[in-house]
Design a protein around this motif. Structure first.
Motif, PDB file in Angstrom:
ATOM      1  N   GLY A  28       0.825  -1.202   0.000  1.00 18.98           N
ATOM      2  CA  GLY A  28       0.000   0.000   0.000  1.00 18.98           C
ATOM      3  C   GLY A  28       0.857   1.249   0.000  1.00 18.98           C
ATOM      4  O   GLY A  28       1.750   1.405   0.835  1.00 18.98           O
ATOM      5  N   LYS A  45      -0.900   0.292 -10.665  1.00 23.37           N
ATOM      6  CA  LYS A  45      -2.144   0.054  -9.944  1.00 23.37           C
ATOM      7  C   LYS A  45      -3.034  -0.871 -10.774  1.00 23.37           C
ATOM      8  O   LYS A  45      -2.750  -1.127 -11.946  1.00 23.37           O
ATOM      9  CB  LYS A  45      -2.876   1.372  -9.690  1.00 23.37           C
ATOM     10  CG  LYS A  45      -2.073   2.406  -8.927  1.00 23.37           C
ATOM     11  CD  LYS A  45      -2.886   3.693  -8.759  1.00 23.37           C
ATOM     12  CE  LYS A  45      -2.083   4.775  -8.075  1.00 23.37           C
ATOM     13  NZ  LYS A  45      -2.863   6.023  -7.916  1.00 23.37           N
ATOM     14  N   VAL A  46      -4.124  -1.336 -10.160  1.00 19.09           N
ATOM     15  CA  VAL A  46      -5.036  -2.242 -10.862  1.00 19.09           C
ATOM     16  C   VAL A  46      -5.536  -1.625 -12.164  1.00 19.09           C
ATOM     17  O   VAL A  46      -5.601  -2.280 -13.204  1.00 19.09           O
ATOM     18  CB  VAL A  46      -6.229  -2.620  -9.955  1.00 19.09           C
ATOM     19  CG1 VAL A  46      -7.307  -3.341 -10.762  1.00 19.09           C
ATOM     20  CG2 VAL A  46      -5.766  -3.499  -8.810  1.00 19.09           C
ATOM     21  N   PRO A  86      -4.355  -8.257 -11.066  1.00 17.10           N
ATOM     22  CA  PRO A  86      -5.127  -7.844  -9.889  1.00 17.10           C
ATOM     23  C   PRO A  86      -5.454  -9.065  -9.039  1.00 17.10           C
ATOM     24  O   PRO A  86      -5.654 -10.166  -9.559  1.00 17.10           O
ATOM     25  CB  PRO A  86      -6.387  -7.228 -10.484  1.00 17.10           C
ATOM     26  CG  PRO A  86      -6.041  -6.921 -11.903  1.00 17.10           C
ATOM     27  CD  PRO A  86      -5.060  -7.969 -12.312  1.00 17.10           C
ATOM     28  N   LYS A  87      -5.523  -8.865  -7.743  1.00 12.84           N
ATOM     29  CA  LYS A  87      -5.936  -9.964  -6.866  1.00 12.84           C
ATOM     30  C   LYS A  87      -7.283  -9.676  -6.196  1.00 12.84           C
ATOM     31  O   LYS A  87      -7.773 -10.479  -5.419  1.00 12.84           O
ATOM     32  CB  LYS A  87      -4.871 -10.234  -5.813  1.00 12.84           C
ATOM     33  CG  LYS A  87      -4.640  -9.103  -4.820  1.00 12.84           C
ATOM     34  CD  LYS A  87      -3.573  -9.504  -3.803  1.00 12.84           C
ATOM     35  CE  LYS A  87      -3.387  -8.435  -2.737  1.00 12.84           C
ATOM     36  NZ  LYS A  87      -2.364  -8.815  -1.747  1.00 12.84           N
ATOM     37  N   VAL A  88      -7.876  -8.517  -6.517  1.00 14.24           N
ATOM     38  CA  VAL A  88      -9.170  -8.132  -5.953  1.00 14.24           C
ATOM     39  C   VAL A  88     -10.027  -7.549  -7.067  1.00 14.24           C
ATOM     40  O   VAL A  88      -9.527  -6.798  -7.911  1.00 14.24           O
ATOM     41  CB  VAL A  88      -9.014  -7.082  -4.832  1.00 14.24           C
ATOM     42  CG1 VAL A  88     -10.377  -6.632  -4.315  1.00 14.24           C
ATOM     43  CG2 VAL A  88      -8.181  -7.644  -3.692  1.00 14.24           C
ATOM     44  N   GLY A  89     -11.322  -7.919  -7.093  1.00 12.48           N
ATOM     45  CA  GLY A  89     -12.259  -7.304  -8.037  1.00 12.48           C
ATOM     46  C   GLY A  89     -12.463  -8.123  -9.294  1.00 12.48           C
ATOM     47  O   GLY A  89     -11.780  -9.126  -9.544  1.00 12.48           O
ATOM     48  N   ASP A 107       0.675  -1.868  -6.335  1.00 10.11           N
ATOM     49  CA  ASP A 107      -0.047  -1.608  -5.087  1.00 10.11           C
ATOM     50  C   ASP A 107      -0.560  -2.897  -4.459  1.00 10.11           C
ATOM     51  O   ASP A 107      -0.423  -3.989  -5.013  1.00 10.11           O
ATOM     52  CB  ASP A 107      -1.142  -0.563  -5.293  1.00 10.11           C
ATOM     53  CG  ASP A 107      -2.366  -1.102  -6.019  1.00 10.11           C
ATOM     54  OD1 ASP A 107      -2.424  -2.315  -6.320  1.00 10.11           O
ATOM     55  OD2 ASP A 107      -3.285  -0.306  -6.299  1.00 10.11           O
ATOM     56  N   ASN A 108      -1.176  -2.756  -3.278  1.00 10.99           N
ATOM     57  CA  ASN A 108      -1.557  -3.933  -2.500  1.00 10.99           C
ATOM     58  C   ASN A 108      -2.765  -4.664  -3.046  1.00 10.99           C
ATOM     59  O   ASN A 108      -3.171  -5.682  -2.476  1.00 10.99           O
ATOM     60  CB  ASN A 108      -1.811  -3.531  -1.034  1.00 10.99           C
ATOM     61  CG  ASN A 108      -2.876  -2.458  -0.912  1.00 10.99           C
ATOM     62  OD1 ASN A 108      -3.180  -1.757  -1.874  1.00 10.99           O
ATOM     63  ND2 ASN A 108      -3.431  -2.300   0.269  1.00 10.99           N
ATOM     64  N   ASN A 109      -3.356  -4.192  -4.130  1.00 12.59           N
ATOM     65  CA  ASN A 109      -4.448  -4.923  -4.771  1.00 12.59           C
ATOM     66  C   ASN A 109      -3.951  -5.761  -5.945  1.00 12.59           C
ATOM     67  O   ASN A 109      -4.753  -6.282  -6.727  1.00 12.59           O
ATOM     68  CB  ASN A 109      -5.527  -3.955  -5.260  1.00 12.59           C
ATOM     69  CG  ASN A 109      -6.288  -3.338  -4.113  1.00 12.59           C
ATOM     70  OD1 ASN A 109      -6.652  -4.031  -3.159  1.00 12.59           O
ATOM     71  ND2 ASN A 109      -6.531  -2.044  -4.170  1.00 12.59           N
ATOM     72  N   SER A 144     -11.726 -12.179  -4.632  1.00 11.18           N
ATOM     73  CA  SER A 144     -10.314 -11.941  -4.324  1.00 11.18           C
ATOM     74  C   SER A 144      -9.566 -13.252  -4.413  1.00 11.18           C
ATOM     75  O   SER A 144     -10.153 -14.338  -4.326  1.00 11.18           O
ATOM     76  CB  SER A 144     -10.154 -11.329  -2.929  1.00 11.18           C
ATOM     77  OG  SER A 144     -10.627 -12.226  -1.938  1.00 11.18           O
ATOM     78  N   ASN A 146      -5.386 -15.033  -3.602  1.00 13.63           N
ATOM     79  CA  ASN A 146      -4.072 -14.811  -3.006  1.00 13.63           C
ATOM     80  C   ASN A 146      -3.122 -15.914  -3.457  1.00 13.63           C
ATOM     81  O   ASN A 146      -3.513 -16.852  -4.157  1.00 13.63           O
ATOM     82  CB  ASN A 146      -4.162 -14.745  -1.471  1.00 13.63           C
ATOM     83  CG  ASN A 146      -4.810 -15.997  -0.891  1.00 13.63           C
ATOM     84  OD1 ASN A 146      -4.418 -17.117  -1.207  1.00 13.63           O
ATOM     85  ND2 ASN A 146      -5.803 -15.795  -0.031  1.00 13.63           N
TER      86      ASN A 146
END
Length: 437
Positions: A28, A45-46, A86-89, A107-109, A144, A146
């Motif tokens: 982040g 970023k995503v 991306p790992k989210v969305g 970034d952390n997403n 999500s 991981n």
């Protein structure tokens, strides 16, 4: 778990992703640390994974952070050749991209798979692109994923020389297919531009090139034939009660599975009715709420964005109809052809003009009131000329739409072929050396 398909022979081995490479997690970064002076590390970023067309490579980052910040926040620097995603969305379903620049962070997403030296990153990108991360993601309103979800996923991995051959083969084939898709998509764009120009010309200048013109006094219209009138939209409605009115406020408890059909804003396209979803209200609700019935041939004008002011003719669905409150209903006068009105309300210059009106006074209001809509001035020729213009535009736009549909179908089939080719190649179902020959 192992996929249902994989090839295992002397040159192919099913391997877990955890053995193919290692995963790097993003970190982040508060906004104030991004893009500062002397920030030398590219930062993704995503949103940066949303690339046009079938572009698969991240070649440059729109933002940067400093090495000091990265070290303080524990960010791990990613090398070139890694596959970031991306790992989210919802975008995690398909936005897998190969980094062609090194010493970058994200970034952390996001996270990345860094291949081991013996594996070709190009091959792995194709192979990972064939995986549906959505099926592997954690359940919930926001999908999500991981590294733990991915490490035990099996991929059929060939020998390094075969990886390179497959990657080169797919690079050549997909480049050719993508070029064909681009050409066909460009043809669709040209057809749409031609149709828009045809509609604008016909509804503001008529069909005769030699007609005498006069100033309309309306910026978006310009000059019009001297025998045409400039009329407010509401004046094209026939006399009587509720002939230019809003649809009805229908709340969720009133929705049923049969009865009087409810036409919603999503059903109103630019110049055409779009069938999507089926909602109804009961006859009892229709009478208790004193709903306004929509007749086939009425003009439905949407007051919400998408864009604001778009219109279509109400179709004949074989049942009674009403429409939602954000659609205006216009029941045309006897001397106004509903088809002509829809073409006027579908012309690009008119739609652009309405968007400007929605923004008067600053800010963005993605809707227009019915009173403002009703006061918009439009060109109206004599009734017989309206019919001739509408007849010609019906014939011409139908022909262009048929061509567009054919081209779009070709594009869809090419995309399907592209994916099938990738799947077959990365699972060893085709011998790329023979295909190349």
């Amino acid at each position: 778990m192992r996929p249902d398909f994989y090839r295992a022979d002397g040159d192919w081995t099913p391997l877990r992703l955890g053995r193919v490479g290692w995963f790097l997690a993003g970190a982040g970064f508060p906004h104030e640390f991004q893009g500062v002076e002397d920030a030398e590390l590219p930062f993704f970023k995503v949103a940066d994974t949303n690339l046009p067309g079938n572009e698969q490579e991240l070649r440059s980052a729109p933002n940067t952070v400093s090495r000091l910040t990265a070290r303080q926040l524990g960010a791990r620097i990613c090398p070139a050749g890694a596959i970031a995603f991306p790992k989210v969305g919802a975008t995690l379903l398909g936005n897998k991209r190969r980094l062609t620049i090194g010493n970058c962070i994200f970034d952390n997403n996001m996270m990345a798979l860094v291949p081991r030296a013996e594996h070709d990153p190009r091959f792995l990108l194709y192979a990972l692109g064939d995986l549906d991360f959505g099926q592997l993601s954690n359940p919930g309103p926001v999908p999500s994923i991981n590294a733990g979800d991915l490490k035990d996923v099996f991929l059929p991995i060939p020998a390094p020389r075969i990886q390179r051959s497959i990657a080169s083969f797919l690079d050549r084939k997909t480049t050719t297919i993508d070029a064909l898709i681009h050409k066909k998509e460009r043809l669709v764009e040209l057809l749409q531009e031609k149709r828009q120009a045809l509609v604008t010309q016909a509804v503001t200048k008529g069909l005769s090139p030699n007609v005498t013109l006069k100033e309309s006094g309306i910026p978006w219209i310009g000059k019009v034939p001297s025998n045409w009138k400039i009329v407010a939209v509401k004046r094209t409605a026939k006399p009587g009660r509720k002939t230019f009115t809003d649809g009805d406020w229908i709340e969720s408890p009133f929705i049923t599975e049969e009865g009087v059909r409810l036409i919603q804003t999503g059903n109103v396209g630019i110049g055409r009715y779009k069938e999507q979803g089926f909602r109804y209200v009961s006859d009892r609700t229709f009478h208790e709420l004193r709903c306004t019935e929509v007749d086939p041939g009425d003009v439905l004008i949407c007051r919400l964005d998408g864009p604001v002011g778009r219109a279509c003719l109400a179709p004949n669905l074989g049942v009674r109809m009403i429409t939602s409150v954000d659609n205006a209903i216009l029941k045309p006068r006897a001397d106004c052809d509903g088809r002509f009105l829809v073409y006027v309300l579908s012309s690009p210059k008119y739609l652009d003009w309405v968007q400007v009106l929605c923004r008067v006074g600053g800010g963005f209001r993605f809707r227009v009131s019915r009173s403002m809509l009703g006061d918009i001035q439009i060109p109206v020729p004599p009734a017989d000329e309206q019919r001739r213009i509408a007849d010609l535009l019906d014939a011409q736009t139908e022909r262009m739409s048929a061509l567009e549909q054919k081209l779009e179908l070709h594009c869809e089939r090419l995309r399907e072929y592209r994916q099938a080719l990738i799947t077959a190649a990365v699972t060893g179902k085709i011998d790329v050396s023979q295909e190349a020959a």
